[in-house]
Design a protein around this motif. Structure first.
Motif, PDB file in Angstrom:
ATOM      1  N   SER A 182       0.818  -1.218   0.000  1.00 59.59           N
ATOM      2  CA  SER A 182       0.000   0.000   0.000  1.00 59.59           C
ATOM      3  C   SER A 182       0.854   1.271   0.000  1.00 59.59           C
ATOM      4  O   SER A 182       0.340   2.367  -0.202  1.00 59.59           O
ATOM      5  N   HIS A 183       2.172   1.114   0.242  1.00 59.36           N
ATOM      6  CA  HIS A 183       3.095   2.256   0.171  1.00 59.36           C
ATOM      7  C   HIS A 183       3.997   2.169  -1.060  1.00 59.36           C
ATOM      8  O   HIS A 183       5.044   2.815  -1.110  1.00 59.36           O
ATOM      9  N   ASP A 184       3.592   1.364  -2.052  1.00 60.93           N
ATOM     10  CA  ASP A 184       4.439   1.115  -3.225  1.00 60.93           C
ATOM     11  C   ASP A 184       4.577   2.376  -4.075  1.00 60.93           C
ATOM     12  O   ASP A 184       3.679   3.229  -4.115  1.00 60.93           O
ATOM     13  N   SER A 185       5.720   2.469  -4.787  1.00 66.11           N
ATOM     14  CA  SER A 185       5.953   3.644  -5.639  1.00 66.11           C
ATOM     15  C   SER A 185       5.030   3.642  -6.868  1.00 66.11           C
ATOM     16  O   SER A 185       4.700   4.698  -7.405  1.00 66.11           O
ATOM     17  N   VAL A 189      -0.365  -0.263  -7.975  1.00 68.09           N
ATOM     18  CA  VAL A 189      -0.128  -1.317  -6.967  1.00 68.09           C
ATOM     19  C   VAL A 189      -0.692  -0.865  -5.622  1.00 68.09           C
ATOM     20  O   VAL A 189      -1.360  -1.633  -4.919  1.00 68.09           O
ATOM     21  N   ALA A 190      -0.444   0.407  -5.264  1.00 64.59           N
ATOM     22  CA  ALA A 190      -0.932   0.941  -3.983  1.00 64.59           C
ATOM     23  C   ALA A 190      -2.462   0.942  -3.947  1.00 64.59           C
ATOM     24  O   ALA A 190      -3.064   0.518  -2.950  1.00 64.59           O
ATOM     25  N   HIS A 191      -3.113   1.399  -5.037  1.00 62.69           N
ATOM     26  CA  HIS A 191      -4.589   1.415  -5.093  1.00 62.69           C
ATOM     27  C   HIS A 191      -5.143   0.008  -4.874  1.00 62.69           C
ATOM     28  O   HIS A 191      -6.054  -0.205  -4.062  1.00 62.69           O
ATOM     29  N   ASN A 192      -4.599  -0.939  -5.633  1.00 59.00           N
ATOM     30  CA  ASN A 192      -5.101  -2.319  -5.569  1.00 59.00           C
ATOM     31  C   ASN A 192      -4.859  -2.954  -4.196  1.00 59.00           C
ATOM     32  O   ASN A 192      -5.692  -3.712  -3.698  1.00 59.00           O
ATOM     33  N   ALA A 193      -3.702  -2.619  -3.598  1.00 52.74           N
ATOM     34  CA  ALA A 193      -3.373  -3.189  -2.284  1.00 52.74           C
ATOM     35  C   ALA A 193      -4.326  -2.676  -1.209  1.00 52.74           C
ATOM     36  O   ALA A 193      -4.774  -3.436  -0.350  1.00 52.74           O
ATOM     37  N   ILE A 194      -4.661  -1.393  -1.270  1.00 49.96           N
ATOM     38  CA  ILE A 194      -5.578  -0.821  -0.262  1.00 49.96           C
ATOM     39  C   ILE A 194      -6.968  -1.439  -0.414  1.00 49.96           C
ATOM     40  O   ILE A 194      -7.614  -1.813   0.572  1.00 49.96           O
ATOM     41  N   PHE A 195      -7.418  -1.577  -1.663  1.00 48.51           N
ATOM     42  CA  PHE A 195      -8.719  -2.222  -1.913  1.00 48.51           C
ATOM     43  C   PHE A 195      -8.698  -3.673  -1.409  1.00 48.51           C
ATOM     44  O   PHE A 195      -9.644  -4.139  -0.770  1.00 48.51           O
ATOM     45  N   ALA A 196      -7.586  -4.369  -1.672  1.00 51.43           N
ATOM     46  CA  ALA A 196      -7.459  -5.770  -1.242  1.00 51.43           C
ATOM     47  C   ALA A 196      -7.498  -5.879   0.279  1.00 51.43           C
ATOM     48  O   ALA A 196      -8.049  -6.842   0.825  1.00 51.43           O
ATOM     49  N   ALA A 217      -4.898   6.574   6.022  1.00 47.67           N
ATOM     50  CA  ALA A 217      -5.711   7.767   5.746  1.00 47.67           C
ATOM     51  C   ALA A 217      -4.925   9.038   6.100  1.00 47.67           C
ATOM     52  O   ALA A 217      -4.997  10.049   5.383  1.00 47.67           O
ATOM     53  N   GLN A 218      -4.145   8.974   7.196  1.00 47.66           N
ATOM     54  CA  GLN A 218      -3.297  10.122   7.566  1.00 47.66           C
ATOM     55  C   GLN A 218      -2.156  10.293   6.562  1.00 47.66           C
ATOM     56  O   GLN A 218      -1.823  11.408   6.160  1.00 47.66           O
ATOM     57  N   TYR A 219      -1.564   9.156   6.137  1.00 46.73           N
ATOM     58  CA  TYR A 219      -0.416   9.187   5.217  1.00 46.73           C
ATOM     59  C   TYR A 219      -0.818   9.771   3.860  1.00 46.73           C
ATOM     60  O   TYR A 219      -0.056  10.512   3.242  1.00 46.73           O
ATOM     61  N   TYR A 220      -2.024   9.406   3.396  1.00 48.72           N
ATOM     62  CA  TYR A 220      -2.462   9.829   2.059  1.00 48.72           C
ATOM     63  C   TYR A 220      -3.475  10.981   2.106  1.00 48.72           C
ATOM     64  O   TYR A 220      -4.274  11.139   1.196  1.00 48.72           O
ATOM     65  N   HIS A 221      -3.444  11.792   3.175  1.00 50.62           N
ATOM     66  CA  HIS A 221      -4.496  12.810   3.317  1.00 50.62           C
ATOM     67  C   HIS A 221      -4.508  13.836   2.188  1.00 50.62           C
ATOM     68  O   HIS A 221      -5.518  14.500   1.953  1.00 50.62           O
ATOM     69  N   LYS A 222      -3.396  13.961   1.433  1.00 46.55           N
ATOM     70  CA  LYS A 222      -3.364  14.925   0.324  1.00 46.55           C
ATOM     71  C   LYS A 222      -3.579  14.259  -1.035  1.00 46.55           C
ATOM     72  O   LYS A 222      -3.682  14.938  -2.042  1.00 46.55           O
ATOM     73  N   ASP A 223      -3.622  12.930  -1.059  1.00 46.63           N
ATOM     74  CA  ASP A 223      -3.780  12.186  -2.324  1.00 46.63           C
ATOM     75  C   ASP A 223      -5.233  11.693  -2.419  1.00 46.63           C
ATOM     76  O   ASP A 223      -5.623  10.726  -1.762  1.00 46.63           O
ATOM     77  N   ALA A 224      -6.035  12.378  -3.236  1.00 46.31           N
ATOM     78  CA  ALA A 224      -7.484  12.094  -3.284  1.00 46.31           C
ATOM     79  C   ALA A 224      -7.785  10.661  -3.701  1.00 46.31           C
ATOM     80  O   ALA A 224      -8.673  10.016  -3.137  1.00 46.31           O
ATOM     81  N   PHE A 228      -9.591   7.886  -1.346  1.00 44.13           N
ATOM     82  CA  PHE A 228     -10.860   7.252  -1.746  1.00 44.13           C
ATOM     83  C   PHE A 228     -10.789   5.741  -1.517  1.00 44.13           C
ATOM     84  O   PHE A 228     -11.720   5.124  -0.995  1.00 44.13           O
ATOM     85  N   MET A 229      -9.647   5.147  -1.887  1.00 51.13           N
ATOM     86  CA  MET A 229      -9.458   3.703  -1.694  1.00 51.13           C
ATOM     87  C   MET A 229      -9.459   3.333  -0.202  1.00 51.13           C
ATOM     88  O   MET A 229     -10.026   2.312   0.196  1.00 51.13           O
ATOM     89  N   VAL A 230      -8.814   4.171   0.609  1.00 49.58           N
ATOM     90  CA  VAL A 230      -8.748   3.898   2.051  1.00 49.58           C
ATOM     91  C   VAL A 230     -10.147   3.937   2.655  1.00 49.58           C
ATOM     92  O   VAL A 230     -10.529   3.057   3.439  1.00 49.58           O
ATOM     93  N   ARG A 231     -10.935   4.947   2.278  1.00 48.91           N
ATOM     94  CA  ARG A 231     -12.311   5.050   2.804  1.00 48.91           C
ATOM     95  C   ARG A 231     -13.148   3.849   2.375  1.00 48.91           C
ATOM     96  O   ARG A 231     -13.963   3.326   3.145  1.00 48.91           O
ATOM     97  N   LEU A 232     -12.942   3.416   1.137  1.00 51.32           N
ATOM     98  CA  LEU A 232     -13.658   2.238   0.617  1.00 51.32           C
ATOM     99  C   LEU A 232     -13.280   0.991   1.432  1.00 51.32           C
ATOM    100  O   LEU A 232     -14.150   0.218   1.852  1.00 51.32           O
ATOM    101  N   ALA A 233     -11.978   0.833   1.679  1.00 51.09           N
ATOM    102  CA  ALA A 233     -11.493  -0.322   2.448  1.00 51.09           C
ATOM    103  C   ALA A 233     -12.013  -0.289   3.882  1.00 51.09           C
ATOM    104  O   ALA A 233     -12.389  -1.314   4.455  1.00 51.09           O
TER     105      ALA A 233
END
Length: 376
Positions: A182-185, A189-196, A217-224, A228-233
């Motif tokens: 979920s922290h991949d460059s 990969v990061a989107h799919n990992a968070i959903f998974a 959610a704190q780490y990605y607070h500036k990346d919409a 979105f993926m974190v909230r979904l998960a």
């Protein structure tokens, strides 16, 4: 051939390149869900279909036909497909040289087709191996190798495969792998990992997973997009406040719900092109998951269908196949009064002789009949 003409006869090649076309292949594949050898003729027929979709559709039909069978030869075939190298290269073509341009386009098309086929093969390994524990463990080891040495497209598909392999069963090693990814460059990969992470923990209220998602959610607070993926998960982890599950297996893991597998696959195939579909205008594809949702509680009723609270023993299920006598089917049990929640790998049995269940499997909604032989 008839199917090809019906589906694609009036479509141009540019339309076939559309990312939504993969759902045509999925629709065909789901008609062969669990049919095994019956799909052989269709797989052969799909070899006629051109490059944007042909290989991917044939592989998808094959893996769906063998879903939940644990077929080792098919898994081996999928791993072999993952070992191939497909690279989309930009070749310099002189202006006006139509033959060279056509050749470059054909090469690009073939590479794109191979990449889509590999992604389906990665997901297919999980689909075939998800039925039993040993196969799932071996698939997990194969995925760790694919993550290390695989192409970028394969790395994008691995989190989706882990989601299918362990739906609503948050094992520590899978959660840790997904947390790293979920922290991949690579953003996909990061989107799919968070959903998974959401699928793996769906309906479990898993505290460790919920904490990981809060930190994300704190780490990605500036990346919409990632937020979105974190909230979904987070929503999936607390599915039905912890009373629902996405696991396609029921009746003590003996039966596979085809509808649930179809629903999971619909969402996972959409995530193969997450930027265009889920983060684009087709986010409604997530509603495929609804058909996989089922309750994980045990509720008991009397013969008039009125709720009947009775004591039940809930513990870890023990495999008693082939054992003589009447061996214990659960271990480390606790006694609760219905309704109760059953986690993955847990089993319930009645804690009283006062009633007899009308079903051999204590799961979902169970009707109880008064035991006439019971003497006061």
């Amino acid at each position: 051939k008839q199917w090809y003409n019906a589906e694609y006869g009036d479509k141009s090649e540019s339309e076939l390149k559309d990312t939504h076309c993969k759902f045509l292949a999925l629709g065909l594949a789901l008609t062969y869900l669990g049919k095994q050898e019956e799909a052989a003729l269709t797989i052969e027929a799909l070899k006629v279909v051109g490059d944007p979709l042909g290989k991917m559709a044939a592989t998808l039909v094959e893996v769906v036909a063998y879903a939940g069978t644990g077929d080792v030869l098919k898994i081996q075939k999928m791993l072999h497909l993952c070992s191939e190298h497909h690279e989309i290269t930009k070749e310099d073509v002189k202006k006006g040289d139509k033959a060279a341009k056509a050749e470059a386009d054909a090469k690009k098309l073939e590479a794109e087709s191979g990449i889509a086929q590999q992604m389906v093969a990665v997901i297919g390994i999980a689909l075939i191996a998800m039925a039993e524990e040993l196969g799932a463990e071996m698939a997990l080891r194969s995925y760790s190798n694919l993550l290390r040495y695989g192409e970028p497209s394969i790395r994008r598909a691995v989190p989706l495969a882990l989601a299918i392999l362990s739906a609503s069963n948050p094992k520590l090693d899978i959660i840790d792998t997904l947390s790293k990814l979920s922290h991949d460059s690579d953003s996909e990969v990061a989107h799919n990992a968070i959903f998974a992470m959401g699928i793996v923990g769906s309906g479990t209220n898993n505290a460790r997973l919920a904490n990981m998602l809060r930190l994300l959610a704190q780490y990605y607070h500036k990346d919409a997009n990632n937020l979105f993926m974190v909230r979904l998960a987070q929503g999936l982890v607390h599915l039905g406040k912890g009373t629902l599950t996405l696991s396609p297996y029921h009746s003590d893991k003996m039966l596979m719900s085809r509808v649930a597998v179809g629903g999971l696959l619909g969402a996972v195939i959409a995530f193969m092109d997450v930027n265009t579909l889920i983060l684009g205008k087709s986010h409604y594809m997530l509603y495929h998951l609804v058909s996989a949702i089922q309750p994980r509680m045990l509720v008991t009723f009397n013969e008039d269908l009125k709720p009947l609270p009775v004591p039940v023993r809930v513990g870890q299920a023990v495999d008693v196949v082939g054992q003589a006598g009447k061996p214990k089917t659960i271990t480390g049990f606790q006694t609760h009064t219905t309704p109760v929640l059953l986690a993955h790998g847990e089993r319930a049995e009645l804690g009283t002789n006062e009633y007899n269940p009308l079903t051999p499997v204590m799961e979902g909604f169970v009707i109880l009949r008064k035991n006439e032989e019971m003497t006061e």
